[in-house]
Design an enzyme around this catalytic site. Structure first.
Site, PDB file in Angstrom:
ATOM      1  N   GLU A 165       8.201  15.866  16.128  1.00 58.93           N
ATOM      2  CA  GLU A 165       8.753  15.694  14.781  1.00 58.93           C
ATOM      3  C   GLU A 165       8.016  16.616  13.816  1.00 58.93           C
ATOM      4  O   GLU A 165       6.791  16.586  13.725  1.00 58.93           O
ATOM      5  CB  GLU A 165       8.587  14.238  14.328  1.00 58.93           C
ATOM      6  CG  GLU A 165       9.189  13.984  12.961  1.00 58.93           C
ATOM      7  CD  GLU A 165       8.887  12.583  12.418  1.00 58.93           C
ATOM      8  OE1 GLU A 165       7.703  12.191  12.402  1.00 58.93           O
ATOM      9  OE2 GLU A 165       9.827  11.892  11.995  1.00 58.93           O
ATOM     10  N   LYS A 221       0.887  -1.165   0.000  1.00 65.29           N
ATOM     11  CA  LYS A 221       0.000   0.000   0.000  1.00 65.29           C
ATOM     12  C   LYS A 221       0.926   1.216   0.000  1.00 65.29           C
ATOM     13  O   LYS A 221       1.440   1.629   1.043  1.00 65.29           O
ATOM     14  CB  LYS A 221      -0.881  -0.024   1.253  1.00 65.29           C
ATOM     15  CG  LYS A 221      -2.266   0.547   1.054  1.00 65.29           C
ATOM     16  CD  LYS A 221      -2.292   2.017   0.725  1.00 65.29           C
ATOM     17  CE  LYS A 221      -2.129   2.867   1.962  1.00 65.29           C
ATOM     18  NZ  LYS A 221      -1.879   4.296   1.621  1.00 65.29           N
ATOM     19  N   CYS A 257      13.254  10.564   7.799  1.00 64.73           N
ATOM     20  CA  CYS A 257      13.048  10.175   9.198  1.00 64.73           C
ATOM     21  C   CYS A 257      14.331  10.287  10.006  1.00 64.73           C
ATOM     22  O   CYS A 257      14.287  10.485  11.213  1.00 64.73           O
ATOM     23  CB  CYS A 257      12.526   8.757   9.259  1.00 64.73           C
ATOM     24  SG  CYS A 257      13.622   7.601   8.421  1.00 64.73           S
ATOM     25  N   GLU A 309       9.241   0.880  11.244  1.00 63.83           N
ATOM     26  CA  GLU A 309      10.242   1.957  11.184  1.00 63.83           C
ATOM     27  C   GLU A 309       9.459   3.259  11.276  1.00 63.83           C
ATOM     28  O   GLU A 309       8.734   3.633  10.356  1.00 63.83           O
ATOM     29  CB  GLU A 309      11.042   1.856   9.890  1.00 63.83           C
ATOM     30  CG  GLU A 309      11.922   0.619   9.893  1.00 63.83           C
ATOM     31  CD  GLU A 309      12.663   0.345   8.601  1.00 63.83           C
ATOM     32  OE1 GLU A 309      12.521   1.132   7.644  1.00 63.83           O
ATOM     33  OE2 GLU A 309      13.375  -0.668   8.539  1.00 63.83           O
TER      34      GLU A 309
HETATM   35  N1  LIG Z   1      11.989   5.035  10.686  1.00 63.40           N
HETATM   36  C1  LIG Z   1      12.044   5.048   9.371  1.00 63.40           C
HETATM   37  O1  LIG Z   1      12.788   4.304   8.749  1.00 63.40           O
HETATM   38  C2  LIG Z   1      11.170   5.997   8.595  1.00 63.40           C
HETATM   39  C3  LIG Z   1      11.408   6.176   7.244  1.00 63.40           C
HETATM   40  C4  LIG Z   1      10.622   7.088   6.541  1.00 63.40           C
HETATM   41  C5  LIG Z   1       9.602   7.778   7.169  1.00 63.40           C
HETATM   42  N2  LIG Z   1       9.391   7.592   8.488  1.00 63.40           N
HETATM   43  C6  LIG Z   1       8.317   8.344   9.161  1.00 63.40           C
HETATM   44  O2  LIG Z   1       7.184   8.441   8.323  1.00 63.40           O
HETATM   45  C7  LIG Z   1       6.463   9.648   8.568  1.00 63.40           C
HETATM   46  C8  LIG Z   1       6.168  10.351   7.258  1.00 63.40           C
HETATM   47  O3  LIG Z   1       5.472   9.505   6.409  1.00 63.40           O
HETATM   48  P1  LIG Z   1       3.877   9.536   6.229  1.00 63.40           P
HETATM   49  O4  LIG Z   1       3.370  10.910   6.571  1.00 63.40           O
HETATM   50  O5  LIG Z   1       3.547   8.938   4.920  1.00 63.40           O
HETATM   51  O6  LIG Z   1       3.421   8.540   7.391  1.00 63.40           O
HETATM   52  P2  LIG Z   1       1.934   8.065   7.730  1.00 63.40           P
HETATM   53  O7  LIG Z   1       2.061   7.259   8.957  1.00 63.40           O
HETATM   54  O8  LIG Z   1       0.993   9.202   7.711  1.00 63.40           O
HETATM   55  O9  LIG Z   1       1.504   7.160   6.509  1.00 63.40           O
HETATM   56  C9  LIG Z   1       2.262   6.030   6.107  1.00 63.40           C
HETATM   57  C10 LIG Z   1       1.370   5.028   5.418  1.00 63.40           C
HETATM   58  O10 LIG Z   1       0.430   4.499   6.336  1.00 63.40           O
HETATM   59  C11 LIG Z   1      -0.862   4.526   5.768  1.00 63.40           C
HETATM   60  N3  LIG Z   1      -1.817   4.589   6.877  1.00 63.40           N
HETATM   61  C12 LIG Z   1      -2.208   5.674   7.591  1.00 63.40           C
HETATM   62  N4  LIG Z   1      -3.061   5.318   8.566  1.00 63.40           N
HETATM   63  C13 LIG Z   1      -3.200   3.970   8.488  1.00 63.40           C
HETATM   64  C14 LIG Z   1      -3.950   2.997   9.223  1.00 63.40           C
HETATM   65  N5  LIG Z   1      -4.726   3.344  10.251  1.00 63.40           N
HETATM   66  N6  LIG Z   1      -3.867   1.700   8.849  1.00 63.40           N
HETATM   67  C15 LIG Z   1      -3.089   1.324   7.833  1.00 63.40           C
HETATM   68  N7  LIG Z   1      -2.371   2.189   7.083  1.00 63.40           N
HETATM   69  C16 LIG Z   1      -2.414   3.500   7.419  1.00 63.40           C
HETATM   70  C17 LIG Z   1      -0.824   5.737   4.867  1.00 63.40           C
HETATM   71  O11 LIG Z   1      -1.854   5.696   3.916  1.00 63.40           O
HETATM   72  C18 LIG Z   1       0.563   5.595   4.267  1.00 63.40           C
HETATM   73  O12 LIG Z   1       0.577   4.661   3.214  1.00 63.40           O
HETATM   74  C19 LIG Z   1       7.356  10.425   9.507  1.00 63.40           C
HETATM   75  O13 LIG Z   1       6.895  10.280  10.817  1.00 63.40           O
HETATM   76  C20 LIG Z   1       8.712   9.742   9.367  1.00 63.40           C
HETATM   77  O14 LIG Z   1       9.563   9.905  10.463  1.00 63.40           O
HETATM   78  C21 LIG Z   1      10.133   6.707   9.210  1.00 63.40           C
HETATM   79  O1  LIG Z   2      13.275   8.579   5.767  1.00 66.31           O
HETATM   80  C1  LIG Z   2      13.833   7.592   6.182  1.00 66.31           C
HETATM   81  C2  LIG Z   2      14.883   6.923   5.492  1.00 66.31           C
HETATM   82  C3  LIG Z   2      15.055   5.602   5.679  1.00 66.31           C
HETATM   83  C4  LIG Z   2      16.072   4.909   4.982  1.00 66.31           C
HETATM   84  C5  LIG Z   2      16.100   3.562   4.865  1.00 66.31           C
HETATM   85  O2  LIG Z   2      15.147   2.773   5.302  1.00 66.31           O
HETATM   86  C6  LIG Z   2      17.207   2.913   4.205  1.00 66.31           C
HETATM   87  O3  LIG Z   2      18.182   3.565   3.817  1.00 66.31           O
HETATM   88  O4  LIG Z   2      17.136   1.685   4.061  1.00 66.31           O
END
Ligand SMILES: NC(=O)c1ccc[n+]([C@@H]2O[C@H](COP(=O)([O-])OP(=O)(O)OC[C@H]3O[C@@H](n4cnc5c(N)ncnc54)[C@H](O)[C@@H]3O)[C@@H](O)[C@H]2O)c1
Ligand SMILES: O=C/C=C/C=C(\O)C(=O)O
Length: 484
Positions: free
Chosen positions: A388, A176, A286, A252
């Site tokens: 964040e 998704k 992130c 993550e």
């Molecule tokens: N730790 C990591 O490796 C990492 C990497 C990249 C991004 N992030 C984090 O992601 C966030 C930014 O991304 P975003 O705004 O797309 O995140 P988000 O959590 O809003 O959405 C991520 C995904 O989850 C889906 N989603 C939302 N609610 C849901 C539910 N109740 N059930 C199932 N699916 C659901 C969304 O449609 C989307 O596909 C930031 O907090 C960032 O720190 C973390």
């Molecule tokens: O925004 C977050 C970036 C994450 C990076 C990875 O998961 C990766 O480099 O494998």
């Protein structure tokens, strides 16, 4: 108008219900996304379960690995298409996506194909109470159907970081993508068909979270586990869904990462490093640094140097020559980031640079641009230091001692990453051991070795992926005890 279709059982599937996809740099409509409902989720789960029992489930590891190498080669062959799709969806600079996002999209398949072919399982021999012998050995089998829920900031990279190991381990996946970035996941469906990945192994369902494809996938009893990258709050909702049936999750999540610069650091490298960690991908990483702590003797000089770097970043669209800072992903996210810019001012920050919207010309005037922003002078309790933001901004505060820097870095619920700048080996290793994170970069940032464990501590995640660690989530380990 471009139509982003679902990819179910090897076919591209339209649904009656669409939503618009707009380009972040111009806000122009670039396509319509077909939202999957419960019926499409049911169909995808059925196809995924059938694929586990079919040719894919019977395939040798060596053949699977060959096919995944073919997927990587095909991504590289169609590099320009993937790049164009990612740029249109995200608006990020061309140089960034061509050096990081798309090459990693291919590399993520190769590394895990090689790992599953070469990593052994354990075996033990022991004496039994009756004076005989027994041998234990371990077998790995796929987890089953894996739900892969993705964010929008590095769409192809983060999606393949999970799909690569999942498929290498013999699972089937239902992806998704974020509603903001439907393109590259859809394009990957064409690649899967072209190289001969069996139907139902890789599937893509578009839509949102609650009440849409995201929630329907995570709640479906035919999905055996869920791997998710995104916000911590979303992780909580997915974990609640996965509790039904006690299904495993790999998360993550978000971060509020500290960058720590000691007075003995190579000054220019530290400034360049923090410039990247604070502003790359318009702060939508992130692993990014939104809290910077600089040792007092170099504090003023560092703030001035980072201000210079921020102000030198050219703001523009993906193809603007020399662009260093692209747009935020959406109007909604821009409003969120600007609300933090307003909060910082209200809480009494000194705005070193930025703090608002840049003047943009022509088509870019409608884009979701914000200025790179640096604050100083806020207490640690202020909102922009605690939450964040996911924008091109950071607060810089001075510190005196190593102990103080450790306490500041750890004073957060998150624990994803840190970047430490020092030339003293002892300091570096002590910081690495003391900061509560999954990822610690010394004199570097976002330097990746795909064989290493990747993930977050505290509220930044559950589990580790990368290298052999990915096998822990994507397989069930079975112990076989043989009494001889
Ligand atoms: N730790 C990591 O490796 C990492 C990497 C990249 C991004 N992030 C984090 O992601 C966030 C930014 O991304 P975003 O705004 O797309 O995140 P988000 O959590 O809003 O959405 C991520 C995904 O989850 C889906 N989603 C939302 N609610 C849901 C539910 N109740 N059930 C199932 N699916 C659901 C969304 O449609 C989307 O596909 C930031 O907090 C960032 O720190 C973390
Ligand atoms: O925004 C977050 C970036 C994450 C990076 C990875 O998961 C990766 O480099 O494998």
């Amino acid at each position: 108008m471009k139509q982003f279709l679902n990819f179910i059982d090897g076919d591209f599937v339209a649904t009656g219900k669409t939503f618009d996809k707009r380009a972040p740099a111009t806000n122009q409509l670039i396509g319509q996304v077909h939202e999957a409902g419960q019926a499409e989720v049911d169909a995808a789960v059925a196809a995924a379960r059938a694929a586990l029992k079919g040719e894919w489930g019977r395939m040798s590891v060596v053949r699977r690995a060959e096919l995944l190498h073919a997927v990587a080669d095909e991504i590289n062959r169609r590099f320009d298409e993937f790049l164009a799709a990612e740029l249109a969806d995200t608006g990020k600079p061309h140089a960034l996506a061509s050096h990081i996002d798309i090459p990693r999209g291919a590399a993520n398949f190769k590394i895990f194909a090689d790992i599953v072919k070469n990593v052994p399982t354990e075996s033990f021999q022991m004496s039994t109470p009756d004076g005989g012998t027994a041998i234990s050995y371990a077998l790995r089998s796929p987890l089953g159907v894996v739900g892969v829920i993705c964010p929008w900031n590095l769409p192809l990279l983060l999606m393949t970081w999970k799909v690569g190991p999942a498929l290498a381990c013999g699972n089937t996946v239902i992806v998704k993508p974020s509603e903001e970035t439907p393109a590259t996941a859809t394009l990957l469906g064409e690649v899967m068909n072209a190289v001969g990945i069996p139907k139902g192994v890789y599937q893509v369902l578009h839509g949102f979270g609650p009440g849409s494809a995201g929630e329907f996938i995570t709640r479906h009893p035919g999905v055996n586990g869920i791997t998710f990258t995104g916000e911590t709050r979303t992780g909580e909702a997915i974990m609640a869904a996965a509790a039904k049936g006690v299904r495993p999750v790999s998360f993550e999540l978000g971060g509020k990462n500290a960058g720590i610069v000691f007075a003995d650091a190579d000054f220019d490298k530290a400034v360049a490093g923090i410039t990247r960690s604070a502003f790359e991908n318009c702060g939508q990483v992130c692993l990014g640094t939104e809290r910077v702590y600089v040792q007092r003797p170099i504090f003023d000089r560092f703030v001035a140097a980072l201000k210079g770097k921020a102000e030198a970043l050219k703001i523009g669209g993906p193809d603007t020559p020399g662009v260093g800072l692209g747009p935020l992903i959406s109007a909604e996210h821009k409003a969120k980031v600007l609300s933090y810019y307003a909060k910082a001012k209200a809480e009494g920050a000194t705005v070193v640079t930025g703090g608002g919207e840049p003047p943009m010309l022509g088509l870019l005037a409608e884009g979701h641009f914000v200025q790179p922003t640096i604050w100083t002078g806020l207490p640690e309790s202020s909102t922009v230091i605690r939450e964040e933001i996911f924008g091109p901004c950071c607060h810089i505060a001075p510190f005196d001692t190593e102990e103080e820097a450790i306490a500041l870095a750890n004073a957060t619920d998150y624990g994803l990453a840190t970047t430490v700048w020092t030339q003293d080996l002892g300091t570096a290793h002590r910081m690495a051991a003391a900061i509560e994170v999954g990822l610690c970069w010394i004199n570097s940032w976002f330097l990746r070795d795909l064989r290493t464990a990747f993930g977050g501590a505290k509220a930044s995640g559950i589990g580790r992926e990368g290298g052999v660690h990915s096998l822990e989530f994507y397989t069930e380990l079975r112990n076989v005890m043989v009494k001889l």
